[in-house]
Design an enzyme around this catalytic site. Structure first.
Site, short mmCIF file in Angstrom:
data_model
loop_
_atom_site.label_atom_id
_atom_site.label_comp_id
_atom_site.label_asym_id
_atom_site.label_seq_id
_atom_site.Cartn_x
_atom_site.Cartn_y
_atom_site.Cartn_z
N ASP A 24 0.79 -1.24 0.00
CA ASP A 24 0.00 0.00 0.00
C ASP A 24 0.82 1.29 0.00
O ASP A 24 0.49 2.25 0.74
CB ASP A 24 -0.95 0.02 1.21
CG ASP A 24 -1.93 -1.14 1.21
OD1 ASP A 24 -1.93 -1.93 0.25
OD2 ASP A 24 -2.70 -1.26 2.18
N GLU A 72 -4.69 -0.75 -1.36
CA GLU A 72 -5.98 -0.72 -0.65
C GLU A 72 -6.88 0.27 -1.38
O GLU A 72 -6.66 1.48 -1.34
CB GLU A 72 -5.79 -0.30 0.81
CG GLU A 72 -7.10 -0.30 1.58
CD GLU A 72 -6.96 0.05 3.06
OE1 GLU A 72 -5.82 0.11 3.56
OE2 GLU A 72 -8.00 0.27 3.70
N LYS A 129 -6.91 -4.64 -2.94
CA LYS A 129 -7.51 -5.32 -1.79
C LYS A 129 -8.52 -4.43 -1.09
O LYS A 129 -8.29 -3.22 -0.95
CB LYS A 129 -6.41 -5.78 -0.81
CG LYS A 129 -5.62 -4.65 -0.17
CD LYS A 129 -4.47 -5.24 0.61
CE LYS A 129 -3.64 -4.22 1.36
NZ LYS A 129 -4.33 -3.44 2.37
N LYS A 132 -7.62 -4.71 5.17
CA LYS A 132 -6.30 -4.35 5.66
C LYS A 132 -5.32 -5.48 5.33
O LYS A 132 -4.24 -5.23 4.83
CB LYS A 132 -6.36 -4.07 7.17
CG LYS A 132 -7.30 -2.92 7.55
CD LYS A 132 -7.01 -1.64 6.80
CE LYS A 132 -7.96 -0.51 7.18
NZ LYS A 132 -7.84 0.66 6.29
N VAL A 157 3.30 0.24 4.20
CA VAL A 157 2.62 1.00 5.25
C VAL A 157 1.21 0.47 5.46
O VAL A 157 0.58 -0.04 4.53
CB VAL A 157 2.58 2.50 4.90
CG1 VAL A 157 3.97 3.08 4.84
CG2 VAL A 157 1.85 2.78 3.59
N THR A 158 0.68 0.69 6.67
CA THR A 158 1.43 1.06 7.85
C THR A 158 1.78 -0.21 8.62
O THR A 158 1.07 -1.21 8.53
CB THR A 158 0.62 2.01 8.78
OG1 THR A 158 -0.58 1.33 9.23
CG2 THR A 158 0.25 3.28 8.11
N CYS A 162 -1.93 -2.49 7.85
CA CYS A 162 -1.96 -3.43 6.72
C CYS A 162 -0.74 -4.35 6.66
O CYS A 162 -0.85 -5.49 6.21
CB CYS A 162 -2.12 -2.66 5.42
SG CYS A 162 -3.78 -1.91 5.31
#
Ligand code: TIU
Length: 224
Positions: A24, A72, A129, A132, A157-158, A162
């Protein structure tokens, strides 16, 4: 096999069966005006890991490891977004709403894109996705199995959201996971440090942790 000087003990992997999983690294988490900032976070500390992430991806490509980026993001109708996720935080501008980087966490919007420094390259795999963890409601497990991947070098991250969710999901599915800890970051440095300690505690109950320098040294030694 390559052996990385890791905690709690050396992490062994075969490059042909290993992927770098970059979680992410999107504008929505790293840039002002994105989802992370709308949650009330100071996003600036996350930028510190970008050069290390670039190096990790360059090493992976050079040494023949698979490269997988997760993203994400939701479809424009939010059909894949649980109402509970959208409601969480009671944000004035939240998931699906029009924000400074376009609609928040919506695929195709500027904020959902990867930061310019970490754009996917030809041959990289991108997994979108809705959750998370990167295994929830995605094809990631199938992708890894079809490629014979059994080891993951994880960054992004983070760390405590995730990255940790994904690492735990992967561990439960039987993958050996190395958290490349200086390629991961949190808005809360103490959460980042705590995750690293959680991962390596109890004999590495959910994985291993090592700095990028240890991964780099191991890969370069293997070519010496
Ligand atoms: N808020 C936060 O720390 N993270 C997320 O919402 N997503 C990811 O960690 N990618």
């Amino acid at each position: 096999m390559i052996s990385v000087n890791a905690r709690p003990y050396p992490f062994s992997f075969d490059p042909a069966h290993t992927a770098v999983l970059m979680i992410d690294m999107q504008r929505d988490f790293l840039e002002p005006g994105g989802f992370g900032a709308l949650l009330g976070n100071d996003v600036r500390p996350l930028a510190r890991i970008v050069p290390a992430c670039q190096t990790l991806l360059a090493l992976a490509r050079h040494h023949g490891l698979a490269v997988i980026h997760t993203q994400e993001a939701h479809d424009p109708l939010l059909a894949d977004c649980p109402p509970a996720k959208k409601a969480r935080g009671r944000l004035a501008c939240g998931i699906g709403d029009a924000g400074p980087l376009g609609r928040v966490l919506v695929a195709g919007e500027p904020g959902a894109d990867f930061i310019p420094a970490l754009q996917p390259e030809p041959g990289d795999i991108v997994v979108r996705k809705p959750g998370k963890g990167a295994f929830h409601a995605t094809a990631l497990d199938n992708i890894l199995r079809h490629r014979g991947i059994r080891h993951l070098l994880v960054g992004g991250v983070t760390t405590e959201v995730c990255v940790q969710s994904t690492l735990r999901e992967a561990n439960d599915r039987g993958y050996d996971c190395l958290l490349v800890h200086d390629c991961a970051a949190s808005y809360f440095p103490h959460f980042h440090e705590a995750v690293v300690e959680m991962v390596v505690a109890q004999g590495g109950i959910v994985g291993w942790a090592a700095p990028l320098s240890a991964v780099q040294a191991a890969l370069e030694e293997s070519h010496a």
